[in-house]
Design an enzyme around this catalytic site. Structure first.
Site, PDB file in Angstrom:
ATOM      1  N   CYS A 126     -10.523   6.101   2.124  1.00  0.00           N
ATOM      2  CA  CYS A 126     -10.265   7.311   2.915  1.00  0.00           C
ATOM      3  C   CYS A 126      -9.356   8.272   2.172  1.00  0.00           C
ATOM      4  O   CYS A 126      -8.485   8.907   2.767  1.00  0.00           O
ATOM      5  CB  CYS A 126      -9.650   6.981   4.279  1.00  0.00           C
ATOM      6  SG  CYS A 126     -10.721   6.001   5.313  1.00  0.00           S
ATOM      7  N   ASP A 178       3.385  10.903   7.631  1.00  0.00           N
ATOM      8  CA  ASP A 178       2.404   9.860   7.913  1.00  0.00           C
ATOM      9  C   ASP A 178       3.042   8.535   7.499  1.00  0.00           C
ATOM     10  O   ASP A 178       3.151   8.245   6.309  1.00  0.00           O
ATOM     11  CB  ASP A 178       1.114  10.140   7.117  1.00  0.00           C
ATOM     12  CG  ASP A 178       0.094   9.016   7.241  1.00  0.00           C
ATOM     13  OD1 ASP A 178      -0.985   9.126   6.634  1.00  0.00           O
ATOM     14  OD2 ASP A 178       0.367   8.005   7.932  1.00  0.00           O
ATOM     15  N   GLN A 221       1.474   3.373   6.510  1.00  0.00           N
ATOM     16  CA  GLN A 221       1.690   2.250   5.609  1.00  0.00           C
ATOM     17  C   GLN A 221       3.145   1.837   5.545  1.00  0.00           C
ATOM     18  O   GLN A 221       3.471   0.662   5.469  1.00  0.00           O
ATOM     19  CB  GLN A 221       1.224   2.621   4.187  1.00  0.00           C
ATOM     20  CG  GLN A 221      -0.256   2.858   4.058  1.00  0.00           C
ATOM     21  CD  GLN A 221      -1.074   1.631   4.383  1.00  0.00           C
ATOM     22  OE1 GLN A 221      -0.663   0.507   4.141  1.00  0.00           O
ATOM     23  NE2 GLN A 221      -2.248   1.842   4.960  1.00  0.00           N
TER      24      GLN A 221
END
Lengths: 125, 408
Positions: B364, B199, B202
């Site tokens: 989240c 992921d 960011q």
């Protein structure tokens, strides 16, 4: 700076020293709910006899708005009929709080009301 | 602070939103970045001069649109050292990861019934895998977050084993700012032939990403976090794996031949791009990448490093502030904190009165909040348009908040 407009003395006092905070020994109804958006968790414990809220306490963790709202709301519904209490709506809460509530903070103020109504419908066996 | 803010102010000028909101101090770029004018203009230009459906027409306008769209895909691929055929256009990181959760079963070998994640995952790299595990009867295991806000690599090595089908983890935490040693984790996964999903939502904006060097199987990020438009996400996957995956959505654009009862699929990446794509916005993303490559020079990189340290030092001076950010090791400019005695939501509300935008809540990452033993935090995220002056104003606002709540 109007930063204290939303945090009037009253709200801050109730946050520091909430009314009706704690747990109820002879509770007949209980419920809890979370405002997952910001981490407010409110629990309500009631003692209901013949349709009247004889006693009420709330507990949990929350922002100043939700704690102050729970304080004021629990104070207002003591001795009241559950049918009437169920009719309380968000407008009433906004008036009760008497501060400028943005859309994101209204959920904080109405969370205790939501939990209260849930508790009225959740009679313990 | 050693470096001066002029570079950051030059960059700030590229963003119309600051002209239109003179008092805005935007410290929430981890949620979404602001858009430079050049990106906004690129999207508008396409719609005003070149708009036609991509890959569909034979007429000049459509060919022009297709050409520019393909060039945009190339730019995006080059940015992470992938080939264009390995870049799938989705609508955001969440959809990219869901795409995998919907299609990756075909790649999982028998006997492999565990998925390894970390305690610091964003819900978008957690919930899809929960559902995947539930549907396919797999077990979830979590790499723990230590008290210093870094991953427990010893424990990771222990829980990644021959039963591990897949390891999915974030490159940089959207709550803590911690940069994870993904190469290390990927090496553990490779030892046991487990698939790896990164992921990069960011990290894409702050760290150089080279998928060949990282050698992950899949990687996902969003356009809107890297100064591009909303509505576009990227899923990178090794071509050999993309060929094996079953499609995600079915319909026009991903087929080769269709009869009444049967259809065959085209090759990756189009195999995973059913329907009409946000072509204008993809071109906008490519423009954002071009802009970032130019803007993010050494001067700004140094400034950003200094700004992060400055922010941390200033916050540490305030009594009652608790920081959730690694004190050592690589980190991006994302800092979570709490103030004793004041709920994060209340802090954010007061600070908002000073024109400062930051995030309060669980970001989240509810399992991480549970691990950190706090219902929520206040989060600052720094980007290229933030300055030392922004932080000075933030510190004043935090101290004012303490005053309002009568906290010493």
């Amino acid at each position: 700076m109007n930063e204290s407009l939303i945090y009037k003395e009253r709200i801050l006092e109730l946050y520091k020293d909430p009314l009706n905070f704690g747990s109820l020994k002879n509770k007949t109804n209980a419920a809890d709910e979370e405002n997952t958006l910001c981490g407010d968790k409110i629990k309500m414990e009631l003692k209901v006899e013949k349709g009247i809220i004889k006693d009420i306490k709330f507990s949990g963790v929350g922002c100043a708005i939700s704690i102050a709202s729970a304080s004021l709301l629990t104070e207002k519904v003591k001795g009241k009929n559950v049918a009437k209490v169920k009719k309380i709506n968000d407008k009433y809460i906004a008036k009760m709080m008497n501060i400028n509530l943005s859309t994101s903070r209204i959920k904080c103020a109405t969370l205790p009301l939501f939990v209260l109504k849930k508790a009225i419908d959740s009679r313990l066996k | 602070m050693k470096t001066n803010s002029s570079a950051a102010y030059r960059i700030k000028k590229d963003f119309p939103i600051f002209k239109n909101n003179k008092n805005l101090i935007y410290l929430d770029s981890a949620s979404t970045s602001q858009r430079p004018k050049i990106v906004i203009d690129a999207v508008t230009y396409f719609q005003e001069h070149e708009n036609a459906n991509v890959n569909r027409g034979i007429y000049t306008l459509s060919e022009k649109a297709t050409d520019n769209f393909n060039k945009a895909r190339e730019t995006i691929a080059k940015f992470i050292n992938a080939s264009p055929g390995e870049i799938i256009i989705t609508k955001n990181t969440t959809e990219s990861i869901n795409l995998l959760a919907y299609t990756i079963k075909s790649l999982i070998k028998k006997g492999k019934n565990e998925i390894v994640l970390t305690e610091m995952e964003h819900h978008s790299n957690l919930v899809p895998w929960q559902e995947f595990a539930r549907k396919n009867k797999l077990k979830l295991k979590f790499i723990e977050v230590k008290d210093d806000f870094t991953l427990d690599y010893h424990q990771a090595k222990k829980i990644i084993g021959h039963k591990t089908a897949l390891v999915a983890l974030t490159h940089a935490s959207n709550v803590l700012g911690t940069v994870n040693d993904i190469k290390k984790i990927i090496s553990y996964a490779k030892k046991h032939s487990a698939l790896t999903v990164i992921d990069a939502a960011q990290s894409i904006t702050h760290l150089p990403i080279n998928v060949k060097k990282i050698d992950c199987d899949f990687l996902a990020f969003s356009s809107h976090k890297i100064f591009g438009p909303t509505g576009v996400g990227i899923l990178y996957g090794k071509y050999s794996l993309l060929k094996k995956l079953t499609p995600f959505q079915y319909g026009g654009g991903m087929i080769k031949k269709v009869t009444k009862t049967h259809a065959t699929w085209t090759n990756p990446p189009e195999k995973f791009e059913a329907g009409t794509i946000n072509a204008a916005e993809v071109i906008g993303l490519a423009k954002a990448i071009e802009w970032l490559k130019k803007a993010n020079n050494n001067e700004i990189k140094l400034y950003q490093k200094n700004l992060l340290n400055y922010t941390l030092n200033e916050l540490k001076k305030i009594k009652g502030v608790k920081l959730f950010h690694p004190s050592r090791g690589p980190a991006i400019g994302v800092i979570s904190f709490t103030i004793d005695g004041i709920h994060p939501h209340d802090v954010a509300s007061v600070i908002d009165n000073y024109g400062i935008a930051l995030r309060a809540g669980h970001h989240c990452a509810m399992p991480l909040m549970e691990k950190l033993k706090t219902p929520g935090t206040i989060r600052i995220s720094l980007s290229l348009y933030n300055t030392k002056e922004d932080i000075n104003k933030l510190i004043i606002a935090i101290n004012k908040t303490k005053e309002v709540f009568k906290i010493k």
